[in-house]
Design a protein around this motif. Structure first.
Motif, PDB file in Angstrom:
ATOM      1  N   TRP A  21      44.742  52.856  19.534  1.00  0.00           N
ATOM      2  CA  TRP A  21      45.444  54.113  19.754  1.00  0.00           C
ATOM      3  C   TRP A  21      44.860  54.817  20.963  1.00  0.00           C
ATOM      4  CZ3 TRP A  21      49.708  55.582  17.074  1.00  0.00           C
ATOM      5  CH2 TRP A  21      49.981  54.865  15.917  1.00  0.00           C
ATOM      6  N   ARG A  22      45.754  55.366  21.792  1.00  0.00           N
ATOM      7  CA  ARG A  22      45.329  56.046  23.007  1.00  0.00           C
ATOM      8  C   ARG A  22      46.083  57.369  23.111  1.00  0.00           C
ATOM      9  NH1 ARG A  22      47.437  55.805  28.403  1.00  0.00           N
ATOM     10  NH2 ARG A  22      48.983  54.341  27.622  1.00  0.00           N
ATOM     11  N   GLN A  23      45.334  58.440  23.330  1.00  0.00           N
ATOM     12  CA  GLN A  23      45.966  59.735  23.533  1.00  0.00           C
ATOM     13  C   GLN A  23      46.695  59.717  24.865  1.00  0.00           C
ATOM     14  OE1 GLN A  23      43.493  63.284  23.260  1.00  0.00           O
ATOM     15  NE2 GLN A  23      44.897  64.350  24.647  1.00  0.00           N
ATOM     16  N   THR A  24      47.988  60.095  24.828  1.00  0.00           N
ATOM     17  CA  THR A  24      48.784  60.078  26.053  1.00  0.00           C
ATOM     18  C   THR A  24      49.269  61.458  26.475  1.00  0.00           C
ATOM     19  OG1 THR A  24      50.757  59.554  24.767  1.00  0.00           O
ATOM     20  CG2 THR A  24      49.532  57.696  25.707  1.00  0.00           C
ATOM     21  N   ALA A  25      49.165  62.439  25.580  1.00  0.00           N
ATOM     22  CA  ALA A  25      49.633  63.781  25.956  1.00  0.00           C
ATOM     23  C   ALA A  25      48.992  64.839  25.071  1.00  0.00           C
ATOM     24  CB  ALA A  25      51.152  63.864  25.829  1.00  0.00           C
ATOM     25  N   ARG A  26      48.887  66.016  25.646  1.00  0.00           N
ATOM     26  CA  ARG A  26      48.507  67.227  24.915  1.00  0.00           C
ATOM     27  C   ARG A  26      49.593  68.246  25.202  1.00  0.00           C
ATOM     28  NH1 ARG A  26      46.487  72.277  25.660  1.00  0.00           N
ATOM     29  NH2 ARG A  26      45.093  73.079  24.046  1.00  0.00           N
ATOM     30  N   LEU A  27      50.261  68.718  24.163  1.00  0.00           N
ATOM     31  CA  LEU A  27      51.353  69.671  24.325  1.00  0.00           C
ATOM     32  C   LEU A  27      50.909  71.046  23.850  1.00  0.00           C
ATOM     33  CD1 LEU A  27      54.229  67.489  22.813  1.00  0.00           C
ATOM     34  CD2 LEU A  27      53.409  67.552  25.173  1.00  0.00           C
ATOM     35  N   ALA A  28      51.316  72.049  24.585  1.00  0.00           N
ATOM     36  CA  ALA A  28      51.005  73.437  24.227  1.00  0.00           C
ATOM     37  C   ALA A  28      52.206  74.295  24.566  1.00  0.00           C
ATOM     38  CB  ALA A  28      49.773  73.917  24.988  1.00  0.00           C
ATOM     39  N   ALA A  29      52.271  75.454  23.975  1.00  0.00           N
ATOM     40  CA  ALA A  29      53.338  76.402  24.305  1.00  0.00           C
ATOM     41  C   ALA A  29      53.161  76.844  25.744  1.00  0.00           C
ATOM     42  CB  ALA A  29      53.283  77.595  23.364  1.00  0.00           C
ATOM     43  N   PRO A  30      54.263  77.077  26.458  1.00  0.00           N
ATOM     44  CA  PRO A  30      54.131  77.495  27.858  1.00  0.00           C
ATOM     45  C   PRO A  30      53.436  78.841  28.010  1.00  0.00           C
ATOM     46  CG  PRO A  30      56.446  77.420  27.193  1.00  0.00           C
ATOM     47  CD  PRO A  30      55.637  76.920  26.048  1.00  0.00           C
ATOM     48  N   ARG A  31      53.564  79.712  27.018  1.00  0.00           N
ATOM     49  CA  ARG A  31      52.865  81.000  26.998  1.00  0.00           C
ATOM     50  C   ARG A  31      52.070  81.070  25.702  1.00  0.00           C
ATOM     51  NH1 ARG A  31      57.961  84.267  27.273  1.00  0.00           N
ATOM     52  NH2 ARG A  31      58.832  82.232  26.966  1.00  0.00           N
ATOM     53  N   PRO A  32      50.907  80.435  25.646  1.00  0.00           N
ATOM     54  CA  PRO A  32      50.134  80.383  24.392  1.00  0.00           C
ATOM     55  C   PRO A  32      49.773  81.766  23.881  1.00  0.00           C
ATOM     56  CG  PRO A  32      49.187  78.927  26.055  1.00  0.00           C
ATOM     57  CD  PRO A  32      50.224  79.756  26.742  1.00  0.00           C
ATOM     58  N   GLN A  33      49.842  81.912  22.568  1.00  0.00           N
ATOM     59  CA  GLN A  33      49.484  83.165  21.911  1.00  0.00           C
ATOM     60  C   GLN A  33      48.385  82.878  20.892  1.00  0.00           C
ATOM     61  OE1 GLN A  33      52.883  84.946  20.059  1.00  0.00           O
ATOM     62  NE2 GLN A  33      54.184  84.687  21.843  1.00  0.00           N
ATOM     63  N   ASP A  34      47.428  83.763  20.832  1.00  0.00           N
ATOM     64  CA  ASP A  34      46.350  83.627  19.860  1.00  0.00           C
ATOM     65  C   ASP A  34      46.926  83.599  18.446  1.00  0.00           C
ATOM     66  OD1 ASP A  34      43.644  83.242  19.484  1.00  0.00           O
ATOM     67  OD2 ASP A  34      43.169  85.381  19.428  1.00  0.00           O
ATOM     68  N   HIS A  35      46.496  82.651  17.653  1.00  0.00           N
ATOM     69  CA  HIS A  35      46.890  82.491  16.248  1.00  0.00           C
ATOM     70  C   HIS A  35      48.388  82.230  16.057  1.00  0.00           C
ATOM     71  CE1 HIS A  35      42.860  83.617  15.160  1.00  0.00           C
ATOM     72  NE2 HIS A  35      42.984  84.722  15.883  1.00  0.00           N
ATOM     73  N   ALA A  36      49.042  81.583  17.042  1.00  0.00           N
ATOM     74  CA  ALA A  36      50.469  81.264  16.924  1.00  0.00           C
ATOM     75  C   ALA A  36      50.716  80.115  15.948  1.00  0.00           C
ATOM     76  CB  ALA A  36      51.052  80.907  18.290  1.00  0.00           C
ATOM     77  N   LEU A  37      49.665  79.370  15.637  1.00  0.00           N
ATOM     78  CA  LEU A  37      49.780  78.218  14.743  1.00  0.00           C
ATOM     79  C   LEU A  37      50.703  77.147  15.318  1.00  0.00           C
ATOM     80  CD1 LEU A  37      49.976  80.127  11.346  1.00  0.00           C
ATOM     81  CD2 LEU A  37      47.946  79.144  12.434  1.00  0.00           C
ATOM     82  N   PHE A  38      50.756  77.060  16.638  1.00  0.00           N
ATOM     83  CA  PHE A  38      51.546  76.043  17.324  1.00  0.00           C
ATOM     84  C   PHE A  38      51.062  74.664  16.878  1.00  0.00           C
ATOM     85  CE2 PHE A  38      52.262  73.082  20.794  1.00  0.00           C
ATOM     86  CZ  PHE A  38      53.547  73.370  21.210  1.00  0.00           C
ATOM     87  N   GLY A  39      51.984  73.848  16.407  1.00  0.00           N
ATOM     88  CA  GLY A  39      51.626  72.499  15.959  1.00  0.00           C
ATOM     89  C   GLY A  39      51.409  72.391  14.466  1.00  0.00           C
ATOM     90  N   SER A  40      51.629  73.479  13.739  1.00  0.00           N
ATOM     91  CA  SER A  40      51.389  73.425  12.297  1.00  0.00           C
ATOM     92  C   SER A  40      52.447  72.623  11.566  1.00  0.00           C
ATOM     93  CB  SER A  40      51.273  74.832  11.712  1.00  0.00           C
ATOM     94  OG  SER A  40      52.471  75.544  11.910  1.00  0.00           O
ATOM     95  N   SER A  41      53.604  72.415  12.178  1.00  0.00           N
ATOM     96  CA  SER A  41      54.622  71.516  11.631  1.00  0.00           C
ATOM     97  C   SER A  41      55.235  70.728  12.778  1.00  0.00           C
ATOM     98  CB  SER A  41      55.695  72.294  10.866  1.00  0.00           C
ATOM     99  OG  SER A  41      56.354  73.204  11.723  1.00  0.00           O
ATOM    100  N   LEU A  42      55.575  69.479  12.499  1.00  0.00           N
ATOM    101  CA  LEU A  42      56.105  68.577  13.526  1.00  0.00           C
ATOM    102  C   LEU A  42      57.222  67.727  12.946  1.00  0.00           C
ATOM    103  CD1 LEU A  42      52.705  67.130  14.784  1.00  0.00           C
ATOM    104  CD2 LEU A  42      54.024  68.938  15.878  1.00  0.00           C
ATOM    105  N   SER A  43      58.177  67.373  13.801  1.00  0.00           N
ATOM    106  CA  SER A  43      59.191  66.390  13.444  1.00  0.00           C
ATOM    107  C   SER A  43      59.555  65.631  14.707  1.00  0.00           C
ATOM    108  CB  SER A  43      60.426  67.070  12.844  1.00  0.00           C
ATOM    109  OG  SER A  43      61.365  66.092  12.441  1.00  0.00           O
ATOM    110  N   LEU A  44      59.384  64.319  14.664  1.00  0.00           N
ATOM    111  CA  LEU A  44      59.641  63.461  15.815  1.00  0.00           C
ATOM    112  C   LEU A  44      60.878  62.622  15.552  1.00  0.00           C
ATOM    113  CD1 LEU A  44      58.565  62.313  18.536  1.00  0.00           C
ATOM    114  CD2 LEU A  44      57.290  60.654  17.176  1.00  0.00           C
ATOM    115  N   LYS A  45      61.786  62.615  16.526  1.00  0.00           N
ATOM    116  CA  LYS A  45      62.996  61.794  16.434  1.00  0.00           C
ATOM    117  C   LYS A  45      63.199  61.157  17.791  1.00  0.00           C
ATOM    118  CE  LYS A  45      67.903  61.974  15.442  1.00  0.00           C
ATOM    119  NZ  LYS A  45      69.040  62.844  15.195  1.00  0.00           N
ATOM    120  N   GLY A  46      62.902  59.872  17.874  1.00  0.00           N
ATOM    121  CA  GLY A  46      63.021  59.180  19.165  1.00  0.00           C
ATOM    122  C   GLY A  46      62.071  59.783  20.173  1.00  0.00           C
TER     123      GLY A  46
END
Length: 124
Positions: A21-46
Motif C-alpha cells: 500500500w502506498r499513500q497517493t493523496a492527502r485531501l483537505a477542505a479548500p478552506r479548513p476550519q478548526d474542528h470541522a471533522l472533515f473526513g469523519s465519513s466517506l463514500s467512494l464510488k469509482g
C-alpha cells in the motif's frame, strides 16, 4: 488547525506477489476550519469521493456541516468538484455525519436537523 484530512492509498503487488500500500493523496477542505471533522465519513464510488465535515461552519452557523465532493483525474490527482450544504443551514445540523452514493445521487445525513425539509440542498 485541527480540521481533518483524508488520505488515499493505492494497492499494488510487488515482485513476490505481496500486497503493498502506498499513500497517493492527502485531501483537505479548500478552506479548513478548526474542528470541522472533515473526513469523519466517506463514500467512494469509482473515481468520486464524498467526504463529510459535520463540524463545518456554514453561513455563520457552527456545526451546520457540509459534504465535499472530490474526483480523481486521469493523472491520479484529486480535485474538489462541489461542496454540498443545506439551503438554510442551522447551528448543530451536522450535515455530513454520514454520506452515501446511489446511482446519480449523493446523500448526507444531518441527524440533528430539527426542521422538516424537502429539496433544500445547495451546491457551490
Amino acid at each position: 488547525p485541527r480540521a481533518g484530512a483524508v488520505y488515499v492509498f493505492h494497492k499494488t503487488r510487488d515482485k513476490a506477489g505481496r500486497d503493498r500500500w502506498r499513500q497517493t493523496a492527502r485531501l483537505a477542505a479548500p478552506r479548513p476550519q478548526d474542528h470541522a471533522l472533515f473526513g469523519s465519513s466517506l463514500s467512494l464510488k469509482g473515481t468520486r469521493l464524498l467526504v463529510g465535515a459535520p463540524g463545518e461552519t456554514v453561513q455563520g452557523q457552527s456545526n451546520a456541516g457540509a459534504v465535499h465532493v472530490f474526483e480523481e483525474g486521469r493523472n491520479g490527482r484529486w480535485r474538489q468538484r462541489s461542496r454540498l450544504t443545506l439551503h438554510a443551514p442551522m447551528q448543530e445540523d451536522r450535515l455530513g455525519v454520514a454520506v452515501a452514493w446511489a446511482g446519480g445521487l449523493a446523500a448526507g445525513g444531518a441527524y440533528l436537523r430539527d426542521q422538516p425539509g424537502g429539496r433544500e440542498a445547495d451546491t457551490g
